[in-house]
Scaffold this active site. Structure first.
Site, PDB file in Angstrom:
ATOM      1  CG  HIS A  93      34.697  64.589   9.841  1.00  0.00           C
ATOM      2  ND1 HIS A  93      35.263  64.140  11.150  1.00  0.00           N
ATOM      3  CD2 HIS A  93      35.335  65.775   9.615  1.00  0.00           C
ATOM      4  CE1 HIS A  93      36.565  65.129  11.410  1.00  0.00           C
ATOM      5  NE2 HIS A  93      36.448  65.904  10.471  1.00  0.00           N
ATOM      6  NE  ARG A  94      30.973  55.603   6.182  1.00  0.00           N
ATOM      7  CZ  ARG A  94      31.116  54.346   6.149  1.00  0.00           C
ATOM      8  NH1 ARG A  94      32.563  53.899   6.123  1.00  0.00           N
ATOM      9  NH2 ARG A  94      30.094  53.571   5.988  1.00  0.00           N
TER      10      ARG A  94
END
Length: 217
Positions: A92-93
């Protein structure tokens, strides 16, 4: 009995002549555009391994067909039950205020706002033993001749001919020092013809590095 071809799906024959369906040569068993596997690398499981798509899902559950990264595994690797490669598309970012992947749920796989940038390939060298339940995290490079202990979580690169274990995994000890590891990589026995390899099993599995070098000259 001749050594099986690397294209053999189930390479182990039991004493009664039947094949052991819990072990596969991955080169023959995988059908995935983002996974590259060398000759004679095998995967074992406590249940039959039959469906190529299921085998890929077990090995690298987050590596989609359209993922930008690859999983590259060398020759003669030994992959035990439950080993998983958590490849970069699982990320995920992490540089923003939220890690939530909004665009995935909106059908916008091509969008970037809530998605991380493409990650690095995960690379495993030759003659690597990955123990039961080990997890290899995104973008890691594992050197030749490494042993990954059961249950280890490998979060960083591993130097050749090391033994690592723990969560996060750390080097427990070196199998060979830097000089001898370089000698082994120069020998590169995994690139020899299979008949030469099987003929010199004693030297390959022994402890006399000079004797193995003499074979390779």
């Amino acid at each position: 009995m001749p050594f099986p071809s690397p294209d053999t799906f189930h390479p182990i024959k039991l004493p009664d002549g039947t094949v052991h369906k819990g072990t596969v040569f991955l080169k023959a068993a995988l059908e995935h555009p983002r996974i590259e596997v060398g000759d004679y690398t095998y995967m074992s499981a406590h249940q039959p391994l039959i469906d190529p798509s299921d085998i890929a899902q077990r090995l690298a559950p987050y590596l989609w067909d359209f993922a930008p990264e690859k999983l590259v595994i060398g020759k003669f690797c030994q992959i035990a039950h439950g080993v998983e490669f958590i490849t970069a598309s699982a990320n995920h970012r992490m540089d923003g205020l939220s890690t939530f992947p909004f665009l995935v749920f909106g059908g916008g796989w091509e969008g970037r706002a809530s998605m991380p940038e493409p990650g690095q390939d995960t690379v495993v060298g030759h003659d690597v033993w990955l123990g039961t339940g080990a997890k290899i995290m995104p973008g890691v490079t594992i050197g030749d001749g490494v042993i990954i202990a059961a249950g280890a979580v490998v979060t960083r690169d591993v130097p050749p001919y090391s033994i690592v274990g723990g969560n996060p995994a750390r080097v427990i000890r070196r199998r060979l020092d830097d000089a001898d590891a370089t000698r082994m990589q120069r020998i590169a026995w995994w690139d020899w013809p299979i008949d030469v390899i099987t003929q010199h099993e004693v030297e390959i599995c022994g402890t006399d590095l000079s004797a193995l070098e003499a074979v390779g000259r």
